[in-house]
Motif scaffolding. Structure first.
Motif, mmCIF file in Angstrom:
data_model
loop_
_atom_site.group_PDB
_atom_site.id
_atom_site.type_symbol
_atom_site.label_atom_id
_atom_site.label_comp_id
_atom_site.label_asym_id
_atom_site.label_seq_id
_atom_site.Cartn_x
_atom_site.Cartn_y
_atom_site.Cartn_z
ATOM 1 N N ASP A 77 111.755 57.586 38.600
ATOM 2 C CA ASP A 77 111.696 58.387 39.832
ATOM 3 C C ASP A 77 110.456 58.035 40.643
ATOM 4 O O ASP A 77 110.513 57.912 41.868
ATOM 5 C CB ASP A 77 111.647 59.887 39.508
ATOM 6 N N VAL A 78 109.339 57.880 39.962
ATOM 7 C CA VAL A 78 108.065 57.594 40.632
ATOM 8 C C VAL A 78 108.125 56.236 41.314
ATOM 9 O O VAL A 78 107.796 56.111 42.504
ATOM 10 C CB VAL A 78 106.886 57.653 39.635
ATOM 11 N N LEU A 79 108.539 55.202 40.585
ATOM 12 C CA LEU A 79 108.594 53.864 41.165
ATOM 13 C C LEU A 79 109.552 53.799 42.342
ATOM 14 O O LEU A 79 109.243 53.197 43.367
ATOM 15 C CB LEU A 79 108.967 52.826 40.110
ATOM 16 N N ARG A 80 110.698 54.429 42.203
ATOM 17 C CA ARG A 80 111.664 54.407 43.315
ATOM 18 C C ARG A 80 111.154 55.212 44.516
ATOM 19 O O ARG A 80 111.453 54.873 45.658
ATOM 20 C CB ARG A 80 113.016 54.905 42.844
ATOM 21 N N ALA A 81 110.387 56.267 44.263
ATOM 22 C CA ALA A 81 109.867 57.084 45.367
ATOM 23 C C ALA A 81 108.885 56.304 46.231
ATOM 24 O O ALA A 81 108.886 56.447 47.454
ATOM 25 C CB ALA A 81 109.186 58.340 44.823
ATOM 26 N N VAL A 82 108.062 55.488 45.614
ATOM 27 C CA VAL A 82 107.029 54.795 46.402
ATOM 28 C C VAL A 82 107.372 53.345 46.735
ATOM 29 O O VAL A 82 106.866 52.802 47.715
ATOM 30 C CB VAL A 82 105.635 54.866 45.732
ATOM 31 N N ASP A 83 108.224 52.708 45.936
ATOM 32 C CA ASP A 83 108.537 51.296 46.176
ATOM 33 C C ASP A 83 109.986 51.037 46.576
ATOM 34 O O ASP A 83 110.326 49.918 46.946
ATOM 35 C CB ASP A 83 108.230 50.462 44.920
ATOM 36 N N GLY A 84 110.852 52.040 46.461
ATOM 37 C CA GLY A 84 112.262 51.815 46.781
ATOM 38 C C GLY A 84 112.977 51.166 45.614
ATOM 39 O O GLY A 84 113.038 51.709 44.529
ATOM 40 N N GLU A 85 113.484 49.983 45.826
ATOM 41 C CA GLU A 85 114.201 49.244 44.781
ATOM 42 C C GLU A 85 113.275 48.927 43.624
ATOM 43 O O GLU A 85 112.103 48.625 43.814
ATOM 44 C CB GLU A 85 114.756 47.935 45.341
ATOM 45 N N LEU A 86 113.815 48.954 42.426
ATOM 46 C CA LEU A 86 113.027 48.631 41.238
ATOM 47 C C LEU A 86 112.709 47.143 41.194
ATOM 48 O O LEU A 86 111.566 46.746 41.021
ATOM 49 C CB LEU A 86 113.782 49.070 39.984
ATOM 50 N N LEU A 87 113.711 46.306 41.327
ATOM 51 C CA LEU A 87 113.538 44.853 41.353
ATOM 52 C C LEU A 87 114.195 44.308 42.605
ATOM 53 O O LEU A 87 115.281 44.761 42.984
ATOM 54 C CB LEU A 87 114.232 44.217 40.138
ATOM 55 N N THR A 88 113.557 43.352 43.222
ATOM 56 C CA THR A 88 114.133 42.667 44.361
ATOM 57 C C THR A 88 113.918 41.170 44.183
ATOM 58 O O THR A 88 113.051 40.749 43.412
ATOM 59 C CB THR A 88 113.495 43.109 45.696
ATOM 60 N N LEU A 89 114.693 40.399 44.891
ATOM 61 C CA LEU A 89 114.511 38.960 44.929
ATOM 62 C C LEU A 89 114.210 38.600 46.368
ATOM 63 O O LEU A 89 115.053 38.798 47.249
ATOM 64 C CB LEU A 89 115.770 38.235 44.430
ATOM 65 N N ARG A 90 113.004 38.130 46.612
ATOM 66 C CA ARG A 90 112.532 37.840 47.973
ATOM 67 C C ARG A 90 112.724 39.044 48.892
ATOM 68 O O ARG A 90 113.119 38.925 50.048
ATOM 69 C CB ARG A 90 113.233 36.593 48.524
ATOM 70 N N GLY A 91 112.497 40.234 48.337
ATOM 71 C CA GLY A 91 112.585 41.458 49.121
ATOM 72 C C GLY A 91 113.981 42.031 49.275
ATOM 73 O O GLY A 91 114.159 43.076 49.885
ATOM 74 N N GLU A 92 114.981 41.378 48.719
ATOM 75 C CA GLU A 92 116.364 41.844 48.830
ATOM 76 C C GLU A 92 116.824 42.471 47.510
ATOM 77 O O GLU A 92 116.496 41.967 46.440
ATOM 78 C CB GLU A 92 117.289 40.677 49.186
#
Length: 148
Positions: A77-92
């Motif tokens: 919950d914390v990571l998604r609240a401040v960073d959005g997606e958990l993992l991205t590839l080149r921001g996607e």
């Protein structure tokens, strides 16, 4: 996987708030206790407030409280609240990632990494960390052991 300073500071702030729920804490008190840069923490707490993980109280007795019980707030919950997606590839986001042969299996690996990380982070609550922490389980088990 990259864990941002913002996510680390947000988790530490919430753990600090969970230690004593009888009174609100100021950003100054949290920053001092956790050795977090005050200006950065102020913006992080603002994001946590907008997502409902903390609530604020104004005035001389003011400060910040948890927005819901610590047992109901996971690290995911914390990571998604401040960073959005958990993992991205080149921001996607990874959800619609597709490659041509012979690399067509690679997106499934990236999504499996994301799913595993989400399972681990979702299993650890702010309450468990405030009580004593968590440590990784033995290699290969893919989890964490919550210490009480």
């Amino acid at each position: 996987m990259h864990i941002s300073a913002k996510a680390d500071y947000a988790a530490r702030a919430l753990i600090e708030l969970a230690r004593d729920t009888t009174r609100p804490l100021t950003c100054e008190a949290i920053a001092s206790s956790q050795e977090i840069p005050f200006r950065f923490l102020k913006s992080v707490v603002g994001e946590l407030r907008r997502t409902g993980l903390v609530r604020s109280q104004r005035g001389c007795e003011g400060g910040y409280w948890l927005g819901r019980p610590a047992e109901e707030i996971s690290l995911l919950d914390v990571l998604r609240a401040v960073d959005g997606e958990l993992l991205t590839l080149r921001g996607e986001p990874l959800a619609e990632l597709a490659y041509h042969p012979p690399a067509q299996g690679l997106p499934a690996v990236w999504r499996a990494v994301e799913d595993s990380a989400a399972a681990i982070l979702g299993a650890v609550t702010v309450a468990s960390l405030a009580r004593g922490g968590a440590r990784p389980c033995p290699a290969g088990s893919g989890g964490v052991e919550v210490l009480v």
